[in-house]
Design a protein around this motif. Structure first.
Motif: not given
Length: 247
Positions: A51-71
């Motif tokens: 999901l991060a590779a597709q921009g749907l999630l964004e990495r934050d250290g060892g965690a992830v947050r929702l990516g701008l592509k979802l918006f």
């Protein structure tokens, strides 16, 4: 397991990961996502990487947050976007006329989804939010839509159960059916402490050319501040005017 079955499981897990984020969440770690979804940690780690590779999630250290592509994808939901754009001037006028919070919502499954909210200058902060969901049977917007929807929509809501959300939530199918009959007669739906203590709401359906509800608008506030009978004519007029404009 067939390839189709495996693809279905993967798609379901991806959806679970994306919908595990709640209002107020920032970044979530693998352990928390695994706890919320029931997906094994190893699978969470692998899927969040995709999901991060597709921009749907964004990495934050060892965690992830929702990516701008979802918006960006959300903005492509043209039916809802067009409805929001068309309705916004009417919602603004209703807010100015009543100084209360105005909602625009649609039905999705057994819940209403709030597409737009215009906060009133004198209104308290309510827990509703744009993109938020609420059980349809416990809201005025939900009842306004169900009253002018095909029977199967109501059967789906009743079949899922009618849990008590607020102190006066309708939990009996017969009572809900009678309430919807009155909504069809009056063209207005009321909610008095069905979604939460002290909350009152008046809603009107936004109808298409066939007379079926495609959305609903409402005025909401605290029961000791909003006089339902006073704001009801404004809600009904706005809903009818928007219905004509969209048809």
């Amino acid at each position: 397991m067939t390839d189709n079955d495996a693809a279905g499981v993967t798609a379901a897990r991806l959806a679970m990961l994306l919908t595990a984020f709640r209002p107020g969440d920032d970044a979530l770690g693998v352990s928390e996502l695994a706890r919320r979804t029931g997906v094994p940690k190893s699978s969470v780690h692998r899927l969040t990487g995709h999901l991060a590779a597709q921009g749907l999630l964004e990495r934050d250290g060892g965690a992830v947050r929702l990516g701008l592509k979802l918006f960006e994808i959300g903005q492509l939901a043209t039916r809802q976007r067009g409805l929001v754009d068309a309705a916004r001037p009417y919602l603004a006028d209703l807010r100015e006329a009543t100084r209360n919070t105005v909602h625009l919502a649609v039905l999705e499954g057994t819940e209403v989804v709030y597409l737009d909210i215009v906060r009133g200058p004198d209104a308290p902060r309510l827990p509703s939010r744009i993109g938020g969901r609420f059980p349809a049977h416990a809201t005025a917007v939900g009842k306004a839509i169900l009253a002018f929807s095909p029977e199967e929509a109501l059967e789906r809501v009743i079949g899922a159960g009618l849990p008590r959300i607020g102190p006066r939530t309708i939990t009996a199918p017969g009572l809900l059916r009678r309430a919807l009959m009155k909504v069809r007669t009056d063209g207005l739906a009321y909610e008095r402490e069905e979604s939460g203590t002290g909350v009152i709401c008046v809603a009107g359906p936004v109808l298409d050319a066939r007379g079926q509800a495609q959305a609903a608008i409402s005025i909401s506030g605290w029961s000791n501040r909003v006089h339902a009978e006073r704001v009801a004519p404004a809600v009904k007029t706005t809903a009818l005017t928007l219905s004509r404009a969209l048809s």
